[in-house]
Each structure stands twice: as C-alpha cells, then as structure tokens.
Design an enzyme around this catalytic site. Structure first.
Site: not given
Ligand code: NDP
Ligand code: HSE
Length: 431
Positions: A13, A132, A190, A205
């Site tokens: 995402n 955060v 998450e 956070k």
């Molecule tokens: P997603 O689960 O959507 O994305 C995770 C990505 O990491 C995927 O592309 C996955 O690959 C890849 N991945 C996971 N494990 C591996 C690995 N071992 N090797 C290579 N690639 C890997 O998570 P988000 O994008 O939602 O979140 C990412 C981070 O950002 C998290 O730490 C989250 O807490 C943080 N975050 C998220 C927010 C949100 O609104 N979603 C807001 C703020 C922070 P594949 O797609 O191929 O499975």
């Molecule tokens: N899962 C988290 C939330 C993403 O809903 O606030 C942003 O950190």
C-alpha cells in the site's frame, strides 16, 4: 545534477504510493531540491501481484539483501512492515552506512534503542515521519520545532482505523465488524488489524512520541494499553447523552518530578473539545509545550497518499543530510526524564456502566461502595433499555487512581444486584 539512488523494500500500500508520487512529482522535487531521487531497486515477495502502479520490472528483486549489497544505493526505504526481517534489513543498511527511511512503528517501538544505538555508532540517520500519524509532520514538530520546550502533555488520536470504526459506529450505526472491513478495504489497517483494534498500533506511536519528547526510549512494558474492541453502540450512545464522545486516545504526560505516563485507551472526551470532532481516518494531536503553550496538529492518519507524503519528505531530508552531514541521527537521548508512572498510580475520571436489577435500593448499594472507598460521583443516569430483568445504570466518577477504581469495580461486581461485570471507560476532561 546530483542523483541519489534509493532502494525501496516493500511495494505494498505505502511502497506503491511512494513510487507513484516520486514519479508523478519528479519535476517539482527536482526544482525544489536541486537533486534527483531515483528508485534503483524494489524488493517485494510476489512478482505477479498487481500493485496499481507502473514500474520497470528490471529493478525488481525478491531478495531485500540485493538492496543492501548495491554500493550505489545510499538511501533505503523500509516499508515491508515485518519484524525480524525488517530489523535485519534496517540494521544491515545502517552497518553499511546507508541512510534509512521507515514507517515501521512497531519495529521502532520495540527496537528503537537498538536501532538508534546502531545509527549513532555508524553515524547514519534514521528518518521515520511516516511511523506516527500518517501525513501529519508530528515527528519533525516534536524533534525540531519544539526543541526548546519541555513537553507537558500530548493528547492524540493516533490510529486512523480505530477512529474510522468509532466514527462509523456513531454516525452510520454500522457494526464494529463492518466498519473494520471498510477500513481494511481503504488500506488504513495494519496487515494484522488486531493491532489497530487492541490499541497496540497507537501504543507503538505513543512510545515513539514519548521517547522523542522525554529523551529515553520508553519500554513498551511500562505503558498502559487498551483497545476499542469492547466498546458497544450503547456506550457510544450513553456517552453522547452525558455530553461526551468516545475516542481511542494516546495520553502522554510528564509531572513536575520528571516522571512520565504513557497510556492508550478508549476515552470519553467532552463533545466540545476539538479532538471530539476529529472523525473518520483523521488523526489529531494536541501538544502542550512549556514555552509554546497549546498547539494542535490535524490530518489524515493512515492510507497510501498521506503516508507517502511523509516518506517523500524524509527521502528529501535523507538526501540533503548526505550532502551536508548532521550530528543528529534521529533520536537525541538525555537524562532529564527516565521513569514511567505505574498505571495503578495514574489518576483520572471514569465512566462506569453497570447492568443491575431494576429495584429500589440498587443505586444506594453501588453509591455505598464508592463512598466507602472515598470515590466521588459526578453524575449518574439510568438510560432507557432493559436486558431481561436487568437495566443499565451509568455513573461518571470523580478523579481516582486506577488502583482505587479497580478495587471499586471488584466490590461492585460482587454485589448480588449487579448482573454483569461492570464496564469502565476512562474520562479525560483536559483540566
Ligand atoms: P503492505 O502489507 O501493504 O505492504 C508490505 C510490502 O512489503 C508488500 O509489498 C510485501 O510484498 C513486502 N514485503 C513483506 N515482506 C517482505 C520480504 N520479506 N521481502 C520483500 N518484500 C516484503 O503494508 P503497508 O504498505 O500498508 O505498510 C508498510 C509499512 O508502513 C508498515 O510498517 C506499516 O505499519 C507502515 N505504515 C502504514 C500505513 C498505512 O496507512 N497503511 C501508515 C503508516 C505507516 P508483496 O506485496 O509481494 O507481498
Ligand atoms: N493502521 C494504522 C492506522 C496506519 O490505522 O492508523 C497508520 O499508521
């Protein structure tokens, strides 16, 4: 024009948003920064997944180690959201002198000390604005804008998913399960949404904010955490009748002795307080500094675009720091604070919802228990509705310690006229 090669680990995402907006706003970034940010490698797991964004397949790898092994990559972005692997990736990058940008609040909360010790040792900055409150620049504010302040308190709605759920339950009267499914579909939750609803995402956070504010890495076992999973539509309705809204609030405070408290729990807040009108996926933080006074930050707390905005700001700063190295690697420890108040000693007000027999004398029995424990009642009402022979009875309780209220709950719960375990929610009147 100087080019900085970036390794992007995680194309979910947020990662996909970062690639998309770096590409779309490339000219703007070039004009403002005077250098180019080039994504040279992308690590992901499933090469066949559609990510809704076009990127050259030639730069993709399924081994994040390939990013670490590329000497041209000087900035890495960790957006995999894993525990062990993300930690190995980040520490591996730091050891190789690569600047790190991450949004992984769970990892920072649990391993912040280790990560920042390594960053200081290797003189490598770690940036984490996205960790955060999504798109709100609160890390920069606490770390830089308020550097001349003792932070007295931070009250924050810092989980977008739970705020979205509570808002939908209140405004559309849909169920908890339906609202959570919507938050997941929007990309707010998450990968493990349990963390959103059990309070731990907000707690991670809160740990980061408290650690930055007070200069020591706050241990996760010293904070109090409760989620929104037990909140009922009835509680939301009763709270409204009393003039309150229910929010999952992160509360961080320091007292005059330098002892701090960090807690996250559902909280009744006055409907007139500005935080009560923060709805949906929006987050907000009220920060009180001894010099600046009250400040307020508001914006989208989760989702692809707001989070991407924070990651891109960090990337720009990471590249600027490579051009002009700094002595701040992301966390500045100091010894002015250092202890966390145990939850038993924390004082606040409380909402109590009881399910009691519908007969005379019941209120007096409950009030008797509270009175004997020297706990004052500030309001009381008997809402509509019956549960068989039993009826709800709601109290708002004056300030008491958690230990006092727990004692009261044990005694009230044991009264024969009380038919179910009492429900308690903390109240914050910002007084
Ligand atoms: P997603 O689960 O959507 O994305 C995770 C990505 O990491 C995927 O592309 C996955 O690959 C890849 N991945 C996971 N494990 C591996 C690995 N071992 N090797 C290579 N690639 C890997 O998570 P988000 O994008 O939602 O979140 C990412 C981070 O950002 C998290 O730490 C989250 O807490 C943080 N975050 C998220 C927010 C949100 O609104 N979603 C807001 C703020 C922070 P594949 O797609 O191929 O499975
Ligand atoms: N899962 C988290 C939330 C993403 O809903 O606030 C942003 O950190």
């Amino acid at each position: 024009m100087q080019h900085f090669a970036i390794g992007l680990a995680g194309m979910g995402n947020v990662g996909a948003g970062v690639f998309k907006h770096l590409t779309q706003n490339r000219a703007l970034l070039r004009e403002r920064l005077g250098f180019e940010l080039d994504v040279k490698k992308i690590a992901l797991r499933d090469i066949n997944k559609n990510r809704g964004v076009d990127f050259p397949t030639g730069i993709v790898t399924t081994r994040w180690q390939d990013i670490l092994d590329d000497p041209e990559i000087r900035i890495v972005v960790e957006l995999m959201g894993q525990k062990e692997e993300s930690l190995r990736f980040m520490l591996g990058a730091i050891e190789r002198g690569k600047t790190v940008v991450t949004g992984n609040k769970a990892l920072l909360a649990e391993h912040g000390r280790e990560i920042f010790d390594a960053a200081t040792k290797h003189k490598v900055p770690v940036f984490f604005e996205a960790a955060v409150a999504g798109g709100i620049p609160i890390i920069k504010a606490i770390r830089e804008a308020f550097i001349g302040n003792h932070i007295r308190s931070i009250h924050g709605i810092i989980n977008g998913t739970s705020n979205y759920i509570l808002t939908q339950m209140t405004e559309r009267e849909i169920s908890f399960t339906e609202a959570l499914a919507e938050a997941q579909a929007q990309g707010y939750a998450e990968a493990d949404p349990t963390l959103d609803v059990n309070g731990w995402d907000a707690a991670h956070k809160a740990v980061i904010l408290a650690s930055l504010a007070y200069g020591f890495w706050v241990p996760t076992d010293k904070i109090f955490v409760e989620g929104i999973d037990q909140i009922t539509a009835g509680d939301i309705r009763f709270a409204k009748k009393l003039g309150y809204a229910i929010k999952l609030l992160g509360i961080i405070k320091a007292d005059e002795n330098g002892e701090i408290e960090v807690r996250v729990h559902p909280t009744l807040i006055p409907e007139k307080h500005v935080l009560a009108s923060v709805n949906g996926v929006f987050n907000a933080l009220a920060v009180h500094g001894d010099v600046v006074g009250e400040t307020l930050f508001y914006g989208r707390g989760a989702g692809q675009d707001p989070t991407t905005s924070s990651v891109i700001a960090d990337l720009a700063e990471a590249a600027a720091a490579l051009q002009s190295p700094r002595s701040n690697y992301g966390f500045m420890p100091h010894g002015l604070y250092g202890t966390c108040k145990p939850i038993d000693q924390i004082v606040c007000e409380y909402y109590l919802r009881l399910t009691v027999e519908d007969r005379p004398g019941v209120v007096a029995q409950v009030a008797g228990v509270l009175g004997a424990l020297n706990i004052g009642i500030s309001s009381l009402f008997q809402p509509e509705g019956t549960e068989g022979e039993a009826v709800p009875l709601v109290f708002v309780i004056h300030k008491a310690t958690s230990a006092q209220i727990q004692n009261a709950l044990d005694q009230i719960g044991a009264l024969p006229c009380v038919k179910k375990a009492p429900r308690m929610i903390r109240v914050e009147n910002f007084a």
